[in-house]
Design an enzyme around this catalytic site. Structure first.
Site, PDB file in Angstrom:
ATOM      1  N   ASN A  25       0.764  -0.936  -0.205  1.00 41.67           N
ATOM      2  CA  ASN A  25       0.243   0.300  -0.056  1.00 41.67           C
ATOM      3  C   ASN A  25       0.781   1.297   0.003  1.00 41.67           C
ATOM      4  O   ASN A  25       1.137   2.060   0.958  1.00 41.67           O
ATOM      5  CB  ASN A  25      -0.661  -0.359   1.261  1.00 41.67           C
ATOM      6  CG  ASN A  25      -2.262   1.479   1.449  1.00 41.67           C
ATOM      7  OD1 ASN A  25      -2.667   2.469   0.303  1.00 41.67           O
ATOM      8  ND2 ASN A  25      -2.657   1.886   2.852  1.00 41.67           N
ATOM      9  N   TYR A  91      -1.754  10.817 -10.187  1.00 44.59           N
ATOM     10  CA  TYR A  91      -2.221   9.956  -9.301  1.00 44.59           C
ATOM     11  C   TYR A  91      -3.124   8.415  -9.703  1.00 44.59           C
ATOM     12  O   TYR A  91      -2.605   7.425  -9.989  1.00 44.59           O
ATOM     13  CB  TYR A  91      -2.688  10.456  -7.888  1.00 44.59           C
ATOM     14  CG  TYR A  91      -3.321   9.679  -6.912  1.00 44.59           C
ATOM     15  CD1 TYR A  91      -2.409   8.987  -6.092  1.00 44.59           C
ATOM     16  CD2 TYR A  91      -4.627   8.938  -6.773  1.00 44.59           C
ATOM     17  CE1 TYR A  91      -2.612   8.025  -4.981  1.00 44.59           C
ATOM     18  CE2 TYR A  91      -4.964   8.102  -5.496  1.00 44.59           C
ATOM     19  CZ  TYR A  91      -3.952   7.990  -4.824  1.00 44.59           C
ATOM     20  OH  TYR A  91      -4.120   6.700  -3.699  1.00 44.59           O
ATOM     21  N   LYS A  95      -1.715   4.204  -9.745  1.00 51.14           N
ATOM     22  CA  LYS A  95      -3.067   3.303  -9.486  1.00 51.14           C
ATOM     23  C   LYS A  95      -4.146   2.365 -10.442  1.00 51.14           C
ATOM     24  O   LYS A  95      -3.822   1.444 -10.360  1.00 51.14           O
ATOM     25  CB  LYS A  95      -4.462   4.840  -8.486  1.00 51.14           C
ATOM     26  CG  LYS A  95      -3.870   4.751  -7.213  1.00 51.14           C
ATOM     27  CD  LYS A  95      -2.638   3.768  -6.475  1.00 51.14           C
ATOM     28  CE  LYS A  95      -2.003   5.016  -5.320  1.00 51.14           C
ATOM     29  NZ  LYS A  95      -0.982   4.018  -4.721  1.00 51.14           N
TER      30      LYS A  95
END
Length: 108
Positions: A25, A91, A95
Site C-alpha cells: 500500500n 495519481y 493506481k
C-alpha cells in the site's frame, strides 16, 4: 527507502512474524492539473506508487517461494484506480497501473 522496505519484509518473514500475507500500500499524491504537473513530479509519483508496489511484490514473493508455504500478496489501489479524477490524473494513472500489475502478477 527501498533497501529499508526489503529489510523489513525479510525480517518479518525470517522471524515468522508474517508468513502468509503482505499488503503493498504505497502512495503519494499531488493535487494539481496535468498541465501544471512537471515531469519530475510525474516521475516521483510513479517511483513511489508503482515502483514501490512492484518491489514489495517481488521481494515478498521471493521470500514466500523460498519458504514453500504459499501466501497472499495484496495490492491496495484506491478508487482512483477505477476512475480518473480531475486534478489527480497523474495519481489515477499510477493506481490503474497498480491494478494491472496486480492482475499480471497473480497470473505468474
Amino acid at each position: 527507502m527501498y533497501t529499508c522496505l526489503f529489510l523489513i519484509i525479510q525480517f518479518l518473514f525470517l522471524f515468522s512474524l508474517i508468513r502468509q500475507v503482505v499488503i503493498a500500500n504505497a502512495g503519494i499524491c499531488i493535487v494539481k492539473s496535468l498541465l501544471e504537473t512537471s515531469a519530475d513530479e510525474w516521475d516521483k509519483l510513479f517511483e513511489v506508487n508503482m515502483r514501490g508496489v512492484f518491489l514489495c511484490y517481488r521481494e515478498a514473493a521471493k521470500v514466500m517461494i523460498k519458504q514453500d508455504k504459499g501466501g497472499k500478496i495484496i495490492g491496495a489501489c484506491s478508487t482512483a484506480g477505477y476512475k480518473g479524477y480531475p486534478m489527480i490524473g497523474h495519481y489515477s494513472a499510477t493506481k490503474w497501473g497498480v491494478r494491472g500489475l496486480t492482475q499480471a502478477a497473480a497470473q505468474e
